[in-house]
Design a protein around this motif. Structure first.
Motif, short mmCIF file in Angstrom:
data_model
loop_
_atom_site.label_atom_id
_atom_site.label_comp_id
_atom_site.label_asym_id
_atom_site.label_seq_id
_atom_site.Cartn_x
_atom_site.Cartn_y
_atom_site.Cartn_z
N ARG A 1 0.88 -1.18 -0.01
CA ARG A 1 -0.13 0.16 0.06
C ARG A 1 0.89 1.37 -0.08
O ARG A 1 1.86 1.16 0.74
N THR A 2 0.50 2.19 -1.05
CA THR A 2 1.43 3.36 -0.97
C THR A 2 0.59 4.70 -1.15
O THR A 2 -0.60 4.66 -1.72
N GLN A 3 0.89 5.72 -0.52
CA GLN A 3 0.20 7.02 -0.58
C GLN A 3 1.16 8.07 -1.06
O GLN A 3 2.23 8.20 -0.28
N ILE A 4 0.86 8.83 -1.91
CA ILE A 4 1.62 9.96 -2.47
C ILE A 4 1.30 11.21 -1.72
O ILE A 4 0.30 11.59 -1.68
N GLY A 5 2.22 11.63 -0.72
CA GLY A 5 1.91 12.91 -0.07
C GLY A 5 1.28 12.68 1.12
O GLY A 5 0.42 11.94 1.33
N ARG A 6 1.58 13.51 2.13
CA ARG A 6 0.71 13.82 3.34
C ARG A 6 -0.32 14.64 3.03
O ARG A 6 -0.66 15.07 1.86
N PHE A 7 -0.81 15.30 4.10
CA PHE A 7 -1.93 16.17 3.92
C PHE A 7 -1.85 17.37 3.00
O PHE A 7 -0.72 17.86 3.32
N GLY B 1 -6.92 5.49 -5.90
CA GLY B 1 -7.68 6.58 -5.65
C GLY B 1 -6.70 7.89 -5.16
O GLY B 1 -5.67 7.69 -5.41
N ARG B 2 -7.35 8.98 -4.56
CA ARG B 2 -6.64 10.01 -4.20
C ARG B 2 -6.02 9.68 -2.77
O ARG B 2 -4.85 10.12 -2.39
N ARG B 3 -6.73 9.09 -2.00
CA ARG B 3 -6.09 8.56 -0.61
C ARG B 3 -6.61 7.29 -0.36
O ARG B 3 -7.53 6.52 -0.79
N LEU B 4 -5.58 6.56 0.65
CA LEU B 4 -5.84 5.34 1.04
C LEU B 4 -7.15 5.02 1.83
O LEU B 4 -7.37 6.06 2.62
N VAL B 5 -7.61 4.18 1.91
CA VAL B 5 -9.01 3.98 2.93
C VAL B 5 -8.55 2.80 3.65
O VAL B 5 -7.75 1.64 3.47
N PRO B 6 -9.11 2.55 5.00
CA PRO B 6 -8.72 1.62 5.99
C PRO B 6 -8.77 0.13 5.07
O PRO B 6 -9.95 0.27 4.60
N ALA B 7 -7.93 -0.76 5.36
CA ALA B 7 -7.94 -2.26 4.99
C ALA B 7 -8.20 -3.00 5.86
O ALA B 7 -7.40 -3.01 7.11
N GLY B 8 -9.02 -4.04 5.63
CA GLY B 8 -8.78 -5.32 6.53
C GLY B 8 -7.76 -6.15 6.56
O GLY B 8 -6.85 -5.96 5.48
N SER B 9 -7.37 -6.87 7.42
CA SER B 9 -6.20 -7.65 7.66
C SER B 9 -6.49 -9.01 6.88
O SER B 9 -7.38 -9.41 6.56
N SER C 1 -6.69 14.88 -11.48
CA SER C 1 -7.37 13.81 -11.35
C SER C 1 -6.53 12.41 -11.13
O SER C 1 -7.26 11.38 -11.06
N ALA C 2 -5.02 12.53 -11.34
CA ALA C 2 -4.30 11.34 -11.37
C ALA C 2 -4.31 10.63 -9.64
O ALA C 2 -4.59 11.22 -8.86
N PRO C 3 -4.43 9.45 -9.71
CA PRO C 3 -4.60 8.74 -8.62
C PRO C 3 -3.30 8.95 -7.86
O PRO C 3 -2.28 9.01 -8.40
N LEU C 4 -3.31 8.98 -6.36
CA LEU C 4 -2.34 9.29 -5.67
C LEU C 4 -1.90 8.18 -4.40
O LEU C 4 -1.01 8.32 -3.71
N SER C 5 -2.78 7.22 -4.53
CA SER C 5 -2.62 5.98 -3.68
C SER C 5 -2.90 4.72 -4.54
O SER C 5 -3.76 4.74 -5.50
N MET C 6 -2.33 3.67 -4.16
CA MET C 6 -2.77 2.25 -4.49
C MET C 6 -2.36 1.13 -3.41
O MET C 6 -1.75 1.22 -2.38
N SER C 7 -3.42 0.35 -3.48
CA SER C 7 -3.20 -0.86 -2.62
C SER C 7 -3.31 -2.19 -3.53
O SER C 7 -4.28 -2.28 -4.42
#
Length: 222
Positions: A127-133, A212-220, A171-177
């Motif tokens: 899981r990756t997120q480009i950028g903090r807030f 997406g733009r931001r990661l969402v919480p993911a289950g284990s 509109s480019a995605p900044l997160s990926m799982s």
């Protein structure tokens, strides 16, 4: 800084962990190891090499205690990591660390090499997120090479952030799982509502991705 971490799991003993540099492992259960940062890494110019081996018949779960931050260095903005996974006959590996966050102006690349036996089990999430807030100027790339029993299962590469093919400021995605699962006999599936998809692999596994733009919480996993 150069970091090396090795985790070797066997059926008849606790996981053996050796490390040098800014990343270490701590055994937190009979078959569970958590990754722990011991220094600020990766900074620009840092290199990381991690080897995770699960011997025949053994089980191992690898997680982390916190998200990782890739940050630019004073003279270099790019850092890199190489991850090697080997899962032996009848063995099982779950690899599910917290996300990598690539902060503003940093660049980070990952190369994953996976070798799996035909009757072993693998659940590997990245899981990756480009950028903090309100940050959006970092860049990240990851490649995945997975073989099962000596035959190719997956060759995959993805890029996010500044300089990537699909990047634009609006509109480019900044997160990926991304989750690689083997074995998995489910058919391919696409969910247009949240940009997620599961691709059935010819060798019997699957690759699930969502962007997406931001990661969402993911289950284990398991």
């Amino acid at each position: 800084m150069h970091t090396e971490l090795c985790i070797d799991a066997s059926r008849d003993r606790s996981p053996r962990i050796t490390s040098v540099g800014g990343l270490a492992g701590r055994q937190t259960g009979p078959d569970t190891v958590h990754l722990i940062g011991t220094a600020a890494t990766p900074l620009g110019g840092d290199t990381i090499v991690v080897r995770i081996s699960v011997a025949a018949g053994a089980r191992l779960e690898v997680r982390s205690v916190a998200a990782s931050l890739a940050m630019p260095g004073a003279l270099n903005r790019h850092s890199s990591a190489q991850w090697y996974f080997e899962v032996g006959e009848g063995a099982s590996l779950v690899f599910d660390p917290e996300p990598m966050v690539v902060v503003s102006d940093a660049s980070h690349s990952v190369v994953n090499t996976v070798v799996v036996h035909e009757d072993s089990a693998l659940w590997l999430r990245e899981r990756t997120q480009i950028g903090r807030f309100e940050e959006a100027s970092g860049s990240w790339s990851s490649s995945m090479r997975c073989d099962v029993g000596g035959s190719p299962l997956l060759r995959h590469r993805v890029e996010l952030g500044e300089g990537s093919v699909a990047h634009d400021m609006l509109s480019a995605p900044l997160s990926m799982s991304s989750t690689l699962q083997y074995p998995d006999s489910r058919p391919s599936e696409v969910d247009l509502s949240d940009g997620s998809m599961r691709l059935a692999l010819a060798g019997g596994g699957s690759l699930s991705t969502s962007v997406g733009r931001r990661l969402v919480p993911a289950g284990s996993g398991g």
